[in-house]
Design a protein around this motif. Structure first.
Motif, PDB file in Angstrom:
ATOM      1  N   TYR B 225       0.964  -1.383   0.082  1.00 35.47           N
ATOM      2  CA  TYR B 225       0.191  -0.382   0.043  1.00 35.47           C
ATOM      3  C   TYR B 225       0.679   0.810  -0.218  1.00 35.47           C
ATOM      4  O   TYR B 225       0.426   1.896  -0.973  1.00 35.47           O
ATOM      5  N   MET B 226       1.919   1.348   0.496  1.00 35.89           N
ATOM      6  CA  MET B 226       3.736   2.268   0.761  1.00 35.89           C
ATOM      7  C   MET B 226       3.496   2.648  -0.694  1.00 35.89           C
ATOM      8  O   MET B 226       3.213   4.389  -0.882  1.00 35.89           O
ATOM      9  N   LEU B 229       0.541   4.276  -2.108  1.00 35.46           N
ATOM     10  CA  LEU B 229      -0.253   5.427  -2.828  1.00 35.46           C
ATOM     11  C   LEU B 229       1.303   6.009  -3.199  1.00 35.46           C
ATOM     12  O   LEU B 229       0.219   7.540  -3.221  1.00 35.46           O
ATOM     13  N   LYS B 230       1.774   5.584  -2.687  1.00 32.56           N
ATOM     14  CA  LYS B 230       3.006   6.850  -3.253  1.00 32.56           C
ATOM     15  C   LYS B 230       3.645   6.905  -4.355  1.00 32.56           C
ATOM     16  O   LYS B 230       3.593   7.932  -5.269  1.00 32.56           O
TER      17      LYS B 230
END
Lengths: 410, 297
Positions: B225-226, B229-230
């Protein structure tokens, strides 16, 4: 093959144990959840001493006043100030009161559609200025101490630059001032999306929509793992009470006035005007060099909303020579609610303020009503003019952190 | 005379017969309905007689039209015009069918890719073809029908409704793509977990505690997810969704204002104007108060 059989046996055995544990936990949990729970927030007694539109000023009086200058706490427009008084034993407000510090706290209330045109200028030069004047008059003091949290900290920075004569000491906590960083996801999203349009579309920026955005910052932990943790501990009454308190606080999210949201996103997140002293409020430039009072700047090393990069430039940008950066090893909220930070954060602020009071004595002639105070502003208190005070520069160079546990950023 | 010409003559003759009988029938019906009323001067002024006149005039126009139509040369051109209607319908259906097949093809391609290969912590070139294909097809083939210029008294209302349908379609497409983005890390984490478990099994280090696997999975999921999302891809999809939502809400509100105008209740638009006036007035009053205070001092 035999190795595989052993593993399967062990797994099945563990599964049976886990099922048994879950059954016992569910039984206990139902008892806990059905019993009366203490999940009240903000239980420290206070008095509402000022009201303007939706904005209220809370006054927390200590048993014994030990510091001359009261502290005004300005919270962000996102979520509520109740976080500073989350629960007994984890209350920043209570820590301040125990140290004899009088605390005022702004409750921004719940903006409605009527507030959609309210700008940052209205908050800073309107509500905040009126409140600061009210406290100054009430205490017959020319200056007060100011502390800001997150977006409220940015408001305090703007206020101190525009009204430096009214502020004795400034404390900023997890305050974004440099928005030109891609470290925090919020900074990335605000910069590369048209999120500000949503405020106008909904009338104000809905709190629920912002909360959804915050949950999406880390969906695995905030939407999933958090509740797995709750499930695993729901037979523990203390855990459940603390968890529910935090849930209540997190989802108690007022809307942000559309005009303020738009301006904050465009002028701060997109154009990064504040740290460059280029921000203008109603035609007045916010020059950070006007911040000449002592400044204490707290931020969290693991803050994913306002990363250290967004906070640490402030002390270099202001005009004051008495500045201090403190980077705590915690996240955005941990500064105020974690047990470890509770022992460091509040006491450090009290000590820092006390060191800057000099030989000032607690005034015994405080008036409880602002209207009792002369409007002329020429009354002299303890040798200081109510209308003008030259800020004291106590230290000529950057001071050192008081505790070895507190990491100095620069 | 060939077969086609014969057929045409028969159709023309039949049509002429039908138009004549239709004209006669409606003429007689009118006579029967209004024939019983008297023809005095007084009765000529009453509304019933006025209506009769209007009907008679209408019947005459209809009769004239039908007679004109029944003439062979006019009938031929009318029939040709009618020929083009099925052509138009077929063309529309053909376009829609081609678009549908195209979309299905893209979906099939994507479905074939599921489970083939998923590279952990990489989100470049995410397979969003289905969403892009749908959007392209919608914008090229369907949207134009909503943008057909509207005519007449209700043209503005019709335009607003067409815009609402259009923005809703775009918003739904964007939202689907946005939701799909959140599914990708789950898919990737599943694949990573499979690999990790296989490796553990090979080493004979299978955990007997499910919590260990959960912790491993949630950490992997968080990492995915990190990364997602970036990524610029996510920011683009998020921005598209925000813009589509804003436009859809705007279109919806415009239609709602149209409807609410008929009811005795103020709309948000009315209230916003009022709030703005109030806001400006309050600012002026407080500014004047401040100046008054200063002048007193």
């Amino acid at each position: 093959m035999s190795q595989s059989n052993v593993a399967v046996n062990l797994i099945l055995k563990k599964l049976a144990e886990t099922t048994e544990k879950a059954k016992t936990r569910a039984k206990k949990a139902s008892e806990v959840l059905l019993s009366p729970l203490d999940t009240e927030l903000s239980t420290t007694p206070y008095e509402v001493v000022y009201k303007e539109d939706r904005v209220r000023l809370k006054y927390y009086r200590p048993t014994e006043v030990k510091q001359k200058y009261p502290l005004l706490v300005v919270y962000a427009l996102i979520n509520r100030e109740t976080m500073l008084d989350l629960q007994p034993g984890r209350s920043v407000v209570q820590n301040f009161l125990d140290s004899g510090l009088e605390v005022y706290m702004i409750d921004w209330g719940y903006p409605t559609r009527k507030d959609k045109y309210v700008t940052i200028d209205d908050h800073v030069n309107g509500y905040m200025d009126n409140i600061v004047d009210f406290i100054r008059k009430k205490h017959q003091l020319p200056q007060i101490n100011l502390m800001g949290i997150c977006m409220g900290g940015a408001f305090c920075v703007m206020y101190s630059a525009l009204h430096s004569e009214k502020i004795k000491n400034l404390i900023t906590t997890v305050t974004p001032t440099n928005f030109d960083t891609d470290k925090g996801l919020l900074h990335v999203w605000m910069k590369y999306t048209d999120a500000f349009l949503m405020g106008e579309s909904y009338g104000n920026m809905p709190g629920d929509l912002m909360n959804l955005g915050f949950l999406l910052l880390n969906p695995a932990r905030l939407i999933l793992d958090k509740y797995v943790g709750f499930y695993e501990n729901m037979d523990d009454k203390d855990f459940v009470e603390n968890f529910i308190r935090m849930e209540k606080w997190i989802f108690d999210s007022p809307d942000v006035p559309a005009a303020t949201f738009h301006q904050f996103v465009t002028d701060c997140y997109r154009k990064n005007l504040l740290i460059q002293s280029k921000l203008e409020l109603n035609g007045r430039r916010v020059d950070l060099k006007n911040i000449t009072m002592p400044l204490l700047n707290f931020y969290g090393q693991y803050d994913h909303l306002v990363p250290p990069e967004a906070c640490e430039l402030l002390t270099k940008a202001v005009g004051s020579k008495d500045t201090e950066d403190i980077c705590l090893k915690t996240g955005h909220i941990g500064i105020y609610v974690s047990s470890k930070c509770q022992r460091e954060f509040g006491p450090k602020i009290v000590k820092w303020l006390k060191e800057r009071e000099g030989d000032a004595k607690v005034s015994g002639s405080r008036s409880d009503k602002a209207s009792d105070i002369s409007q002329t502003g020429d009354r002299k208190i303890a040798g200081e003019s109510l209308r003008y005070v030259s800020p004291k520069k106590l230290v000529g160079k950057k001071s050192k952190p008081a505790s070895p546990e507190l990491k100095k950023a620069n | 005379m060939n077969q086609d010409q014969k057929k045409e003559t028969v159709i023309t003759s039949l049509f002429a017969q039908w138009t004549k009988s239709a004209t006669d029938f409606w003429g007689n019906m009118l006579q029967m309905q209004f024939g019983m009323s008297d023809a005095s001067e007084a009765s000529r002024k009453n509304p019933f007689h006025q209506t009769q006149k209007a009907y008679e005039s209408g019947a005459k126009i209809l009769g004239a039209l039908i007679s004109t139509l029944s003439q062979p040369e006019n009938l031929e051109s009318a029939l040709k015009g009618m020929d083009s209607l099925p052509e138009f319908i077929i063309q529309m259906a053909q376009q829609s069918w081609e678009s549908y097949l195209e979309l299905q093809k893209k979906m099939a391609e994507s479905a074939a890719k599921i489970g083939q290969h998923t590279e952990a912590y990489k989100f470049e070139g995410i397979d969003q073809n289905v969403f892009k294909a749908w959007r392209d097809i919608y914008e090229k083939e369907f949207r134009q029908y909503l943008n057909v210029p509207q005519l007449g008294l209700n043209r503005f209302h019709q335009e607003r409704i067409a815009r609402l349908i259009d923005t809703l379609n775009i918003f739904q497409a964007s939202l689907n793509e946005f939701i799909y983005m959140f599914y990708i890390p789950i898919e990737k984490s599943g694949a990573v977990m499979q690999e990790k478990i296989e490796q553990l099994a090979e080493k004979g280090e299978i955990h007997d505690n499910f919590k260990e696997y959960y912790n491993m999975w949630i950490k992997t999921l968080e990492g995915h997810y990190m990364t997602l999302l970036k990524s610029p891809e996510y920011a683009e999809v998020m921005n598209n969704t925000i813009n589509a939502l804003v436009q859809y809400r705007e279109a919806k509100q415009e239609v709602l204002y149209d409807i609410l105008k008929e009811f005795p209740i103020p709309t948000n638009k009315d209230m916003d104007e009022l709030y703005n006036d109030l806001y400006i007035l309050k600012k002026k009053v407080s500014e004047l108060c401040r100046k008054l205070d200063e002048s007193r001092q």
